[in-house]
Design a protein around this motif. Sequence first.
Motif, PDB file in Angstrom:
ATOM      1  N   PHE A   1      -6.954  -4.662  -1.691  1.00 14.16           N
ATOM      2  CA  PHE A   1      -5.520  -4.416  -1.932  1.00 14.16           C
ATOM      3  C   PHE A   1      -4.894  -3.749  -0.708  1.00 14.16           C
ATOM      4  N   PHE A   2      -5.704  -3.051   0.031  1.00 13.99           N
ATOM      5  CA  PHE A   2      -5.170  -2.171   1.068  1.00 13.99           C
ATOM      6  C   PHE A   2      -5.706  -2.552   2.464  1.00 13.99           C
ATOM      7  N   LYS A   3      -5.602  -3.828   2.743  1.00 16.79           N
ATOM      8  CA  LYS A   3      -6.051  -4.281   4.052  1.00 16.79           C
ATOM      9  C   LYS A   3      -5.155  -3.688   5.152  1.00 16.79           C
ATOM     10  N   SER A   4      -5.766  -3.262   6.209  1.00 15.57           N
ATOM     11  CA  SER A   4      -4.993  -2.686   7.311  1.00 15.57           C
ATOM     12  C   SER A   4      -4.460  -3.800   8.198  1.00 15.57           C
TER      13      SER A   4
ATOM     14  N   SER B   1       0.832  -1.214   0.000  1.00 14.86           N
ATOM     15  CA  SER B   1       0.000   0.000   0.000  1.00 14.86           C
ATOM     16  C   SER B   1       0.864   1.261   0.000  1.00 14.86           C
ATOM     17  N   ASP B   2       1.985   1.204  -0.732  1.00  8.40           N
ATOM     18  CA  ASP B   2       2.953   2.307  -0.733  1.00  8.40           C
ATOM     19  C   ASP B   2       2.711   3.203  -1.949  1.00  8.40           C
ATOM     20  N   GLN B   3       1.786   4.145  -1.774  1.00 12.02           N
ATOM     21  CA  GLN B   3       1.417   5.042  -2.863  1.00 12.02           C
ATOM     22  C   GLN B   3       2.597   5.889  -3.311  1.00 12.02           C
ATOM     23  N   ARG B   4       3.390   6.367  -2.364  1.00  8.07           N
ATOM     24  CA  ARG B   4       4.511   7.239  -2.693  1.00  8.07           C
ATOM     25  C   ARG B   4       5.526   6.524  -3.581  1.00  8.07           C
ATOM     26  N   ASP B   5       5.819   5.261  -3.274  1.00  9.62           N
ATOM     27  CA  ASP B   5       6.798   4.524  -4.073  1.00  9.62           C
ATOM     28  C   ASP B   5       6.280   4.293  -5.488  1.00  9.62           C
ATOM     29  N   PHE B   6       4.958   4.047  -5.622  1.00 10.80           N
ATOM     30  CA  PHE B   6       4.418   3.835  -6.963  1.00 10.80           C
ATOM     31  C   PHE B   6       4.462   5.126  -7.772  1.00 10.80           C
ATOM     32  N   PHE B   7       4.135   6.258  -7.169  1.00  8.66           N
ATOM     33  CA  PHE B   7       4.236   7.533  -7.864  1.00  8.66           C
ATOM     34  C   PHE B   7       5.685   7.785  -8.300  1.00  8.66           C
TER      35      PHE B   7
ATOM     36  N   GLU C   1      -4.835   4.551 -10.487  1.00  4.49           N
ATOM     37  CA  GLU C   1      -6.212   4.859 -10.089  1.00  4.49           C
ATOM     38  C   GLU C   1      -6.623   4.087  -8.841  1.00  4.49           C
ATOM     39  N   ILE C   2      -6.066   2.894  -8.670  1.00  7.99           N
ATOM     40  CA  ILE C   2      -6.350   2.130  -7.447  1.00  7.99           C
ATOM     41  C   ILE C   2      -5.896   2.932  -6.228  1.00  7.99           C
ATOM     42  N   PHE C   3      -4.682   3.461  -6.303  1.00  6.81           N
ATOM     43  CA  PHE C   3      -4.165   4.268  -5.195  1.00  6.81           C
ATOM     44  C   PHE C   3      -4.977   5.544  -5.012  1.00  6.81           C
ATOM     45  N   GLN C   4      -5.217   6.262  -6.110  1.00  6.66           N
ATOM     46  CA  GLN C   4      -5.895   7.550  -6.012  1.00  6.66           C
ATOM     47  C   GLN C   4      -7.353   7.392  -5.584  1.00  6.66           C
ATOM     48  N   GLY C   5      -7.974   6.258  -5.967  1.00  8.35           N
ATOM     49  CA  GLY C   5      -9.396   6.087  -5.687  1.00  8.35           C
ATOM     50  C   GLY C   5      -9.683   5.403  -4.373  1.00  8.35           C
ATOM     51  N   SER C   6      -8.632   4.920  -3.711  1.00 10.92           N
ATOM     52  CA  SER C   6      -8.902   4.147  -2.500  1.00 10.92           C
ATOM     53  C   SER C   6      -8.450   4.848  -1.232  1.00 10.92           C
ATOM     54  N   ASN C   7      -7.151   5.218  -1.203  1.00 12.04           N
ATOM     55  CA  ASN C   7      -6.571   5.730   0.043  1.00 12.04           C
ATOM     56  C   ASN C   7      -6.906   4.806   1.215  1.00 12.04           C
ATOM     57  N   GLY C   8      -6.863   3.504   0.885  1.00 12.55           N
ATOM     58  CA  GLY C   8      -7.149   2.513   1.917  1.00 12.55           C
ATOM     59  C   GLY C   8      -8.587   2.051   1.929  1.00 12.55           C
ATOM     60  N   LYS C   9      -9.456   2.685   1.107  1.00 15.59           N
ATOM     61  CA  LYS C   9     -10.867   2.305   1.108  1.00 15.59           C
ATOM     62  C   LYS C   9     -11.384   2.302  -0.328  1.00 15.59           C
TER      63      LYS C   9
END
Length: 275
Positions: free
Chosen positions: A272-275, A225-231, A258-266
């Motif tokens: 994909f982004f289970k806590s 769930s590392d959005q920064r690394d993917f960007f 879009e998965i990262f931008q549209g989810s932010n964990g939700k």
Amino acid sequence: MTSNSWFDNGIAAIQEKRWFDGYQMLFGALVRALRVKDLKTVHKIMINSIPLLVVGKQNNLACNIALSFINNFPKIDERELEWLDQIHILLDILHQNKLENCLVEIRRGIITNKKFSSIEFIIDLTIQTEILTKSPRIQYDVFYCQAGLFASQKDYVQCFKTLETLSSKTELTPRMRVYLTLSELNAYEVDSCGRYIKEMPEKLSFEDGLYVEIVTRAFRAVEASDQRDFFSLMKEYDDIINIKVDPLLKLLCDGILEIFQGSNGKGLLSSFFKS
């Protein structure tokens, strides 16, 4: 002047090495023939003009003819599948004349042109492939385009299935493994993905190595769930993750973005982004 007259004059000009004059006449003939769906003349122009221009070392003009066919492709219905045959024929001509850079442009043109985005066209695109050719190269081109069109519609399940079909027909190259992994990431939960990148060959070309680095980092970013690394990955490799270079790769990476931008964990693919 008829399309056939433009064709005859254009071929004559090319044979006299008046390259640009010949190209202009052939371009005019091609556009006119496409406008009235004169399939016979379109076929005649492509199979004759492109090889002659290549022999004259006019590869750019030859590619322009090919692109003109794609850019002016007529609207067809289910009774006119012979027009899809012409796409296969064009790809074959480009392969025979070793116009590799033009093949990249043709694939991009098909994937990005809105006129090819209807579901009927996307599904029909591969129908004739088995009938017309067993060539792995042409099968790769056609199924790559279909996968890209599904990705452009955000139908990543069908994109993945298309790539699986392609992998059963051609060599499962490192790059195919990259596309399969990224499309599977877009289509399914991360827990079910990753098998293709675990089986990469040890020795890779420099370019294949870059693709493997991209997919490995993308997979790890999604897994963590590392959005920064993917960007950061998208920015670092923007010379490869680029619609002009590899449209399928770009569309698949955009899907993960879009998965990262549209989810932010939700939300979208939240598993994909289970806590």
